[in-house]
Design an enzyme around this catalytic site. Sequence first.
Site, PDB file in Angstrom:
ATOM      1  N   LYS A  20     -10.356   3.558   2.857  1.00 24.52           N
ATOM      2  CA  LYS A  20     -10.110   4.980   2.622  1.00 24.52           C
ATOM      3  C   LYS A  20      -9.216   5.219   1.399  1.00 24.52           C
ATOM      4  CE  LYS A  20      -8.429   6.384   6.353  1.00 24.52           C
ATOM      5  NZ  LYS A  20      -7.167   7.087   6.522  1.00 24.52           N
ATOM      6  N   ARG A  94      -6.182  13.716  12.661  1.00 18.93           N
ATOM      7  CA  ARG A  94      -6.511  12.475  13.343  1.00 18.93           C
ATOM      8  C   ARG A  94      -6.835  12.719  14.809  1.00 18.93           C
ATOM      9  NH1 ARG A  94      -3.621   8.586  10.013  1.00 18.93           N
ATOM     10  NH2 ARG A  94      -3.444   6.494  10.810  1.00 18.93           N
ATOM     11  N   ARG A 128      -6.296 -12.298   5.853  1.00 16.15           N
ATOM     12  CA  ARG A 128      -5.062 -12.445   5.080  1.00 16.15           C
ATOM     13  C   ARG A 128      -4.061 -13.368   5.793  1.00 16.15           C
ATOM     14  NH1 ARG A 128      -1.964  -7.151   3.261  1.00 16.15           N
ATOM     15  NH2 ARG A 128      -2.228  -6.703   5.466  1.00 16.15           N
ATOM     16  N   ARG A 161       0.379 -11.864   9.629  1.00 15.47           N
ATOM     17  CA  ARG A 161       1.260 -10.761  10.019  1.00 15.47           C
ATOM     18  C   ARG A 161       0.821 -10.238  11.376  1.00 15.47           C
ATOM     19  NH1 ARG A 161       1.265  -6.363   5.443  1.00 15.47           N
ATOM     20  NH2 ARG A 161       0.527  -5.316   7.302  1.00 15.47           N
ATOM     21  N   ARG A 172      -5.930  -1.583  17.235  1.00 15.04           N
ATOM     22  CA  ARG A 172      -5.837  -0.452  16.287  1.00 15.04           C
ATOM     23  C   ARG A 172      -7.197   0.217  16.107  1.00 15.04           C
ATOM     24  NH1 ARG A 172      -3.494  -3.373  11.281  1.00 15.04           N
ATOM     25  NH2 ARG A 172      -3.879  -1.484  10.141  1.00 15.04           N
TER      26      ARG A 172
HETATM   27  P1  AMP Z   1      -1.448   5.562   7.919  1.00 16.17           P
HETATM   28  O1  AMP Z   1      -0.744   5.134   6.662  1.00 16.17           O
HETATM   29  O2  AMP Z   1      -2.434   6.678   7.704  1.00 16.17           O
HETATM   30  O3  AMP Z   1      -2.059   4.401   8.658  1.00 16.17           O
HETATM   31  O4  AMP Z   1      -0.327   6.166   8.887  1.00 16.17           O
HETATM   32  C1  AMP Z   1       0.767   5.393   9.329  1.00 16.17           C
HETATM   33  C2  AMP Z   1       1.243   5.895  10.678  1.00 16.17           C
HETATM   34  O5  AMP Z   1       1.677   7.249  10.564  1.00 16.17           O
HETATM   35  C3  AMP Z   1       0.179   5.917  11.753  1.00 16.17           C
HETATM   36  O6  AMP Z   1       0.058   4.684  12.404  1.00 16.17           O
HETATM   37  C4  AMP Z   1       0.717   7.000  12.699  1.00 16.17           C
HETATM   38  O7  AMP Z   1       1.764   6.504  13.506  1.00 16.17           O
HETATM   39  C5  AMP Z   1       1.325   7.993  11.737  1.00 16.17           C
HETATM   40  N1  AMP Z   1       0.354   9.046  11.357  1.00 16.17           N
HETATM   41  C6  AMP Z   1      -0.282   9.202  10.161  1.00 16.17           C
HETATM   42  N2  AMP Z   1      -1.084  10.282  10.170  1.00 16.17           N
HETATM   43  C7  AMP Z   1      -0.974  10.818  11.410  1.00 16.17           C
HETATM   44  C8  AMP Z   1      -1.577  11.941  12.067  1.00 16.17           C
HETATM   45  N3  AMP Z   1      -2.475  12.746  11.444  1.00 16.17           N
HETATM   46  N4  AMP Z   1      -1.229  12.181  13.346  1.00 16.17           N
HETATM   47  C9  AMP Z   1      -0.335  11.417  13.983  1.00 16.17           C
HETATM   48  N5  AMP Z   1       0.260  10.338  13.441  1.00 16.17           N
HETATM   49  C10 AMP Z   1      -0.051  10.029  12.163  1.00 16.17           C
END
Ligand code: AMP
Length: 189
Positions: A20, A94, A128, A161, A172
């Site tokens: 993405k 999300r 990785r 990791r 995930r």
């Molecule tokens: P990302 O970099 O998009 O993977 O986001 C990192 C973390 O931020 C995720 O694992 C969530 O804990 C939180 N997060 C990001 N976007 C959202 C969202 N739209 N709703 C809820 N939590 C979010």
Amino acid sequence: MGASGRLLRAVIMGAPGSGKGTVSSRITKHFELKHLSSGDLLRQNMLQGTEIGVLAKTFIDQGKLIPDDVMTRLALHELKTLTQCSWLLDGFPRTLPQAEALDKVYQIDTVINLNVPFEVIKQRLTARWIHPASGRVYNIEFNPPKTVGIDDLTGEPLIQREDDKPETVIKRLKAYEAQTEPVLQYYQK
Ligand code: AMP
């Protein structure tokens, strides 16, 4: 998109590891639109130590989503500063309540869904391996060590990791599927 043209409201969706970030930066390089990543926005708040940042850290550290009301308020507040721009939302919405809240304020023109098979993502994310002492990174497919599981320079063992271990990656991906499938169906309607 020029000031006289209609502004584009776009959303990009895809599981962790679907590419993405890469696709978004290619799109924003070719089209004049602002890329807004909810993950980046949260990390920025955490760095600045804002109230939302402190709260967000407790959820992110546990691998949980930020509560919908907090996340929605933060995202909509940021979008208010971008009324004159076309934008591409990445990571938001999300969940279904987030999508509904966004819909009340903006009409979304297009939703891009990166439909990458889970098996491919799993291979990408679990390829990785790192040498913890030096931080050297290997990739089984593109940049493998001379001997499987061993650092080229020190002969010490390589590790994965926590995030990249197959069981964590599957968790995930399953969480993404459970929370985001309804959002895709919502947009398909
Ligand atoms: P990302 O970099 O998009 O993977 O986001 C990192 C973390 O931020 C995720 O694992 C969530 O804990 C939180 N997060 C990001 N976007 C959202 C969202 N739209 N709703 C809820 N939590 C979010």
